[in-house]
Design an enzyme around this catalytic site. Structure first.
Site, PDB file in Angstrom:
ATOM      1  N   TYR A  96     -20.919  13.591 -14.531  1.00 35.45           N
ATOM      2  CA  TYR A  96     -21.863  12.864 -15.376  1.00 35.45           C
ATOM      3  C   TYR A  96     -22.876  13.839 -15.962  1.00 35.45           C
ATOM      4  O   TYR A  96     -23.061  14.946 -15.458  1.00 35.45           O
ATOM      5  CB  TYR A  96     -22.564  11.733 -14.611  1.00 35.45           C
ATOM      6  CG  TYR A  96     -23.612  12.168 -13.624  1.00 35.45           C
ATOM      7  CD1 TYR A  96     -24.945  12.317 -14.009  1.00 35.45           C
ATOM      8  CD2 TYR A  96     -23.286  12.447 -12.310  1.00 35.45           C
ATOM      9  CE1 TYR A  96     -25.910  12.726 -13.104  1.00 35.45           C
ATOM     10  CE2 TYR A  96     -24.241  12.852 -11.396  1.00 35.45           C
ATOM     11  CZ  TYR A  96     -25.557  12.990 -11.805  1.00 35.45           C
ATOM     12  OH  TYR A  96     -26.521  13.401 -10.904  1.00 35.45           O
ATOM     13  N   CYS A  97     -23.520  13.396 -17.032  1.00 31.81           N
ATOM     14  CA  CYS A  97     -24.610  14.163 -17.636  1.00 31.81           C
ATOM     15  C   CYS A  97     -25.763  13.209 -17.892  1.00 31.81           C
ATOM     16  O   CYS A  97     -25.944  12.245 -17.155  1.00 31.81           O
ATOM     17  CB  CYS A  97     -24.143  14.894 -18.895  1.00 31.81           C
ATOM     18  SG  CYS A  97     -23.584  13.814 -20.221  1.00 31.81           S
ATOM     19  N   ALA A  98     -26.538  13.449 -18.928  1.00 32.46           N
ATOM     20  CA  ALA A  98     -27.755  12.680 -19.163  1.00 32.46           C
ATOM     21  C   ALA A  98     -27.490  11.214 -19.489  1.00 32.46           C
ATOM     22  O   ALA A  98     -28.192  10.336 -19.009  1.00 32.46           O
ATOM     23  CB  ALA A  98     -28.581  13.322 -20.277  1.00 32.46           C
TER      24      ALA A  98
END
Length: 139
Positions: A96-98
């Site tokens: 995942y990221c932002a």
């Protein structure tokens, strides 16, 4: 089931017909092979035996400011066979990221797939996690 009255003009939703049920089932089944969501990650990490490695692919500074509990931090640029050597080849990685506005997790998922590693993307990223009302870890 409520019947929708016939009209000569179709809505913008109905103008393009829905896929046949068998095609829709194949599409949605395939989609789930590529992604998971925040609620499922939360449930798996709090109610079940976690059988994947959750990877936050953002920078170390962003990770330290707040991340999904239980995640490790490996920025996309650091994903390599050497970095992943401690994990068996069949380890499932969930990245995942932002959030939806960021494609960092997509880039990381692609890199992991090219390294021959099983991978899913946590849709929504950190924004989705927060939107679900789930807490963050710091540090």
């Amino acid at each position: 089931m409520t019947s929708v009255p016939f009209t000569a003009t179709r809505s913008v939703v109905a103008k393009t017909p829905a896929a046949a049920s068998h095609a829709a089932a194949a599409h949605f089944e395939a989609k789930l092979a590529f992604e998971t969501d925040c609620a499922d990650v939360w449930y798996a990490t709090t109610q079940e035996a976690k059988d994947f490695v959750l990877v936050d692919v953002r920078s170390p500074a962003m990770f330290a400011a707040g991340h999904v509990p239980g995640a490790i931090n490996i920025p996309t640029r650091q994903l390599s066979e050497v970095r992943l050597a401690e994990y068996p080849a069949d380890t499932l990685f969930v990245v995942y990221c932002a959030g939806p506005h960021c494609n960092g997790s997509t880039k990381a998922a692609l890199k992991l797939a090219r390294l021959g590693r099983p991978v899913k993307e946590m849709i929504g990223g950190l924004t989705g996690w927060i939107d679900e009302g789930l807490g963050l870890a710091r540090g």
